[in-house]
Enzyme design. Structure first.
Site, PDB file in Angstrom:
ATOM      1  N   ALA A 226      19.376   1.355   2.506  1.00 13.91           N
ATOM      2  CA  ALA A 226      20.461   2.036   1.650  1.00 13.91           C
ATOM      3  C   ALA A 226      21.440   1.527   1.858  1.00 13.91           C
ATOM      4  O   ALA A 226      22.240   2.398   2.652  1.00 13.91           O
ATOM      5  CB  ALA A 226      19.552   3.482   1.492  1.00 13.91           C
ATOM      6  N   CYS A 227      22.202   1.703   0.243  1.00 10.50           N
ATOM      7  CA  CYS A 227      23.698   2.038   0.217  1.00 10.50           C
ATOM      8  C   CYS A 227      23.444   3.164  -0.975  1.00 10.50           C
ATOM      9  O   CYS A 227      22.804   3.825  -1.505  1.00 10.50           O
ATOM     10  CB  CYS A 227      24.209   1.011  -0.111  1.00 10.50           C
ATOM     11  N   PRO A 228      24.881   3.636  -1.049  1.00 13.02           N
ATOM     12  CA  PRO A 228      25.087   4.659  -1.632  1.00 13.02           C
ATOM     13  C   PRO A 228      24.805   4.378  -3.401  1.00 13.02           C
ATOM     14  O   PRO A 228      24.004   5.352  -4.589  1.00 13.02           O
ATOM     15  CB  PRO A 228      26.923   5.084  -2.084  1.00 13.02           C
TER      16      PRO A 228
END
Length: 102
Positions: free
Chosen positions: A8-10
């Site tokens: 997960a990334c922003p």
């Protein structure tokens, strides 16, 4: 070894998918089973089930943001790293995670 992972990334698009692909490809080359859940702009994709958790020896969190439903993993050894680590050196990351269960 059975591994579960969350990426997960922003923004939840490019790096999330790149990290997932790198972990899946590398784990398979190393002879391990892996299921990677992606969390991001599209919500949760390839969700890790309770059965997946029960059968896994270790969890890799390759994340740069908070993840949803993290309480699912309270009983499993966990390695948390930035997403970039999974993209740049997935083999070293998997080896590091496996050290948690030896």
């Amino acid at each position: 070894m059975n591994i579960i992972a969350i990426t997960a990334c922003p923004a939840g698009v490019a790096h999330t998918n790149m990290a997932a692909a790198a972990l899946e490809m590398t784990a398979k080359k190393m002879g391990h089973k892996i299921k990677v859940e992606k969390q991001g702009a599209m919500g949760i994709e390839n969700s890790i089930s309770a059965k997946d958790v029960a059968g896994a020896q270790v969890l890799i969190l390759a994340v740069d943001t908070a993840i949803a439903k993290s309480d699912r993993f309270s009983e499993i050894p966990t390695l948390k790293v930035p997403v970039a680590e999974a993209v740049k050196n997935p083999q070293a990351l998997i080896n590091k995670a496996l050290e948690l269960v030896k």
